[in-house]
Scaffold this motif. Structure first.
Motif, mmCIF file in Angstrom:
data_model
loop_
_atom_site.group_PDB
_atom_site.id
_atom_site.type_symbol
_atom_site.label_atom_id
_atom_site.label_comp_id
_atom_site.label_asym_id
_atom_site.label_seq_id
_atom_site.Cartn_x
_atom_site.Cartn_y
_atom_site.Cartn_z
ATOM 1 N N THR A 190 32.031 37.172 31.576
ATOM 2 C CA THR A 190 32.001 37.554 32.987
ATOM 3 C C THR A 190 31.644 36.384 33.908
ATOM 4 O O THR A 190 31.463 36.572 35.104
ATOM 5 N N GLU A 191 31.559 35.177 33.345
ATOM 6 C CA GLU A 191 31.252 34.027 34.202
ATOM 7 C C GLU A 191 32.523 33.459 34.816
ATOM 8 O O GLU A 191 33.541 33.324 34.136
ATOM 9 N N ARG A 192 32.454 33.088 36.079
ATOM 10 C CA ARG A 192 33.578 32.475 36.784
ATOM 11 C C ARG A 192 34.866 33.303 36.689
ATOM 12 O O ARG A 192 35.959 32.756 36.587
ATOM 13 N N VAL A 193 34.689 34.634 36.677
ATOM 14 C CA VAL A 193 35.838 35.537 36.647
ATOM 15 C C VAL A 193 35.753 36.466 37.848
ATOM 16 O O VAL A 193 34.677 36.992 38.147
ATOM 17 N N VAL A 194 36.866 36.659 38.538
ATOM 18 C CA VAL A 194 36.910 37.649 39.609
ATOM 19 C C VAL A 194 38.067 38.606 39.364
ATOM 20 O O VAL A 194 39.041 38.270 38.690
ATOM 21 N N VAL A 195 37.902 39.806 39.916
ATOM 22 C CA VAL A 195 38.929 40.846 39.804
ATOM 23 C C VAL A 195 39.305 41.265 41.218
ATOM 24 O O VAL A 195 38.432 41.433 42.069
ATOM 25 N N ASN A 196 40.612 41.377 41.472
ATOM 26 C CA ASN A 196 41.046 41.767 42.814
ATOM 27 C C ASN A 196 42.138 42.808 42.743
ATOM 28 O O ASN A 196 42.780 42.993 41.701
ATOM 29 N N SER A 197 42.355 43.475 43.883
ATOM 30 C CA SER A 197 43.438 44.472 43.951
ATOM 31 C C SER A 197 44.748 43.830 44.367
ATOM 32 O O SER A 197 45.813 44.370 44.078
ATOM 33 N N ALA A 198 44.686 42.693 45.061
ATOM 34 C CA ALA A 198 45.871 42.045 45.626
ATOM 35 C C ALA A 198 46.763 43.057 46.352
ATOM 36 O O ALA A 198 47.974 42.863 46.454
ATOM 37 N N ALA A 199 46.161 44.135 46.845
ATOM 38 C CA ALA A 199 46.959 45.196 47.486
ATOM 39 C C ALA A 199 47.690 44.634 48.700
ATOM 40 O O ALA A 199 47.155 43.826 49.455
ATOM 41 N N ASP A 200 48.934 45.070 48.877
ATOM 42 C CA ASP A 200 49.767 44.558 49.967
ATOM 43 C C ASP A 200 50.707 45.657 50.427
ATOM 44 O O ASP A 200 50.371 46.835 50.369
ATOM 45 N N TRP A 201 51.914 45.278 50.827
ATOM 46 C CA TRP A 201 52.888 46.240 51.336
ATOM 47 C C TRP A 201 53.694 46.883 50.220
ATOM 48 O O TRP A 201 54.514 47.762 50.455
ATOM 49 N N GLY A 202 53.512 46.444 48.984
ATOM 50 C CA GLY A 202 54.231 47.026 47.851
ATOM 51 C C GLY A 202 53.412 48.121 47.189
ATOM 52 O O GLY A 202 52.341 48.506 47.679
ATOM 53 N N ARG A 203 53.886 48.609 46.065
ATOM 54 C CA ARG A 203 53.141 49.643 45.353
ATOM 55 C C ARG A 203 51.872 48.997 44.786
ATOM 56 O O ARG A 203 51.924 48.179 43.866
#
Lengths: 282, 217
Positions: free
Chosen positions: A207-220
């Protein structure tokens, strides 16, 4: 559970999303510059977009107690369009601004010479402005693209610990980690990574130097996948501290490298909760 | 209700900036002193930032240097005044500015020597937005002095509709006095609110009372 989504395109989302995100624990976001789903035709179109990321979108986010920061750049896809490339000359005027916490998204789409040039030039801009860089890794020819990405970063003035390599998966995570960069996983409903695969990767790589994102945008896409990952981490035996590290401390540490994070607007007692955007006549 | 920061309203209404009211840390004070010295020169280039005058870089970074929004607002206004920003500079900083930078340009307008045709386009731009902090900064003493009556009435109504306190509107009592058209607009708006079952903004009654006062001879 408090959440910092380090990569989400809120310009494409509704106030319902902001409300749901706040309820799910999201208190801060970074919105990187990307393409709009259709081509821009001039640098002026980018400047209007940058204005929105530096004005209207933080205002919208603040209504829901969410601190909004942004990353600015010419994106990899439009680096191939000669009509758009001159925006790189405008970037120095914008990279000095408060709430710009990175250069991004930069990197590769189709691995072209034009993308090489824009990527290298913008890594240099990040170095010149004391900013880290958010690097998009390509969706096609991914492992080869990751290797070329690592090479370009290595040749740049920006040290790898100021670079976040995003959209990683099982095939690219190891070499990305070996490069010394931060690792980013984008969790989507049916492309990129899913929740269970992300948890499995976290078990393998820590869990070091790790990120999680949704990257949510205009697509599904889904602006709450960060929360779903947090819940899945706890179910899989990770501690609350480990979930907090991935979903809060790590993105704060990475974007904090800019010295420009201001998280006050996302604090739990922020005065904006439950409000709506007001327009004349409402 | 969206809360409008009191700093923006107080500053916009009647008090021109001459100094920063709050106590600054030594580091912030040193930054401000250096920034104002650069603004007084207004010529030194800032190296790799490609021709951006040094004080404009300070203008951009004031938020992260000053620690509070109130101090950053005041620092930016002081920089604009010290540099004696002309119309082209003020317009450029506004048009290429973040929301915070735009607000600072609006707050600085009363202290800059801009003709109405130079400053009003910035005020009108801000009044077209839905950002209440820009709207509050736009209805300061420069607007009170120069905004045409039709646009000014709409600005007042927009403040009432968006939750910007009437106290933010500079020169309100003077300009509202005896304004029958503004009174009609307020009455109509009261009717709309009532028809929709929504509360009438409290400040509307205050402004309406001002319109009922007789014009000075």
């Amino acid at each position: 559970m408090r959440i910092f989504d380090p990569h989400i395109h809120m310009t494409s989302r509704t106030t319902d999303d902001y409300e749901a995100m706040r309820a799910a624990g999201v208190r801060a976001v970074v919105e990187p510059s990307f393409w709009l789903g259709q081509p821009r035709t001039s640098p002026a179109s980018f400047l209007d977009y940058f204005d929105s990321l530096l004005g209207w979108e933080p205002y919208r986010a603040a209504q829901y107690g969410i601190a909004h920061h942004c990353a600015l750049a010419l994106n990899p896809k439009e680096a191939n369009d000669p009509r758009c490339v001159p925006v790189i000359d405008e970037l120095p005027h914008y990279l000095v601004k408060d709430h710009v916490v990175a250069v991004g998204e930069i990197g590769y789409d189709s691995l072209t010479p034009a993308e090489d040039a824009a990527f290298a030039a913008q890594l240099q801009l990040a170095h010149d402005h004391g900013l880290p860089a958010l690097v998009h890794t390509p969706h096609r020819d991914k492992l080869n693209g990751l290797r070329r990405t690592v090479d370009i970063v290595r040749e740049s003035a920006l040290p790898p610990e100021r670079v976040l390599l995003d959209h990683l998966n099982e095939t690219t995570a190891k070499e990305a980690k070996d490069s010394g960069a931060w690792l980013g996983f984008s969790v989507y409903p049916d492309t990129k990574m899913d929740v269970d695969r992300t948890v499995a990767v976290l078990k393998d790589f820590g869990t070091e130097r790790v990120v999680v994102n949704s990257a949510a945008d205009w697509g599904r896409s889904d602006p709450l996948t960060t929360r779903r990952v947090g819940d899945a981490m706890l179910r899989a035996g990770f501690s609350e501290d480990e979930a907090d590290q991935v979903l809060w401390h790590n993105p704060v540490a990475f974007y904090g490298l800019s010295g420009r994070l201001n998280l006050d607007r996302g604090r739990p007692d922020a005065p904006y909760e439950g409000n709506t955007i007001l327009r004349g006549g409402e | 209700m969206v809360t409008t920061p009191p700093a923006a309203t107080n500053a916009a209404a009647d008090k021109p900036f001459t100094a920063i009211d709050e106590r600054l840390t030594p580091a912030v004070q040193a930054w401000l002193d250096a920034a104002l010295a650069e603004a007084a020169e207004a010529t030194a280039p800032a190296g790799h930032r490609r021709g951006l005058p040094a004080w404009e870089l300070r203008f951009a970074e004031a938020g992260r240097r000053c620690g509070s929004e109130t101090a950053a607002d005041a620092a930016r206004v002081l920089l604009l005044h010290t540099a004696g920003a002309d119309a082209a500079t003020a317009a450029r900083l506004y048009r290429r500015g973040t929301a915070d930078e735009r607000r600072a340009v609006l707050l600085a307008l009363p202290g800059l020597e801009l003709a109405p045709e130079e400053g009003l386009p910035l005020v009108e731009d801000a009044l077209r937005t839905s950002d209440t902090r820009l709207i509050a900064a736009a209805v300061g003493s420069y607007a009170a002095e120069h905004l045409a009556q039709h646009a000014w009435r709409h600005a007042v109504l927009k403040c009432l509709c968006t939750g910007v306190p009437a106290a933010a509107v500079a020169g309100l009592a003077r300009r509202a006095r005896g304004d029958a058209e503004l009174a009609r607009m307020l009455t109509d708006h009261t009717g709309e609110c009532t028809a929709a079952g929504r509360p009438v903004p409290v400040d509307l009654y205050l402004v309406q009372a001002l319109t009922a006062e007789a014009e000075e001879p």
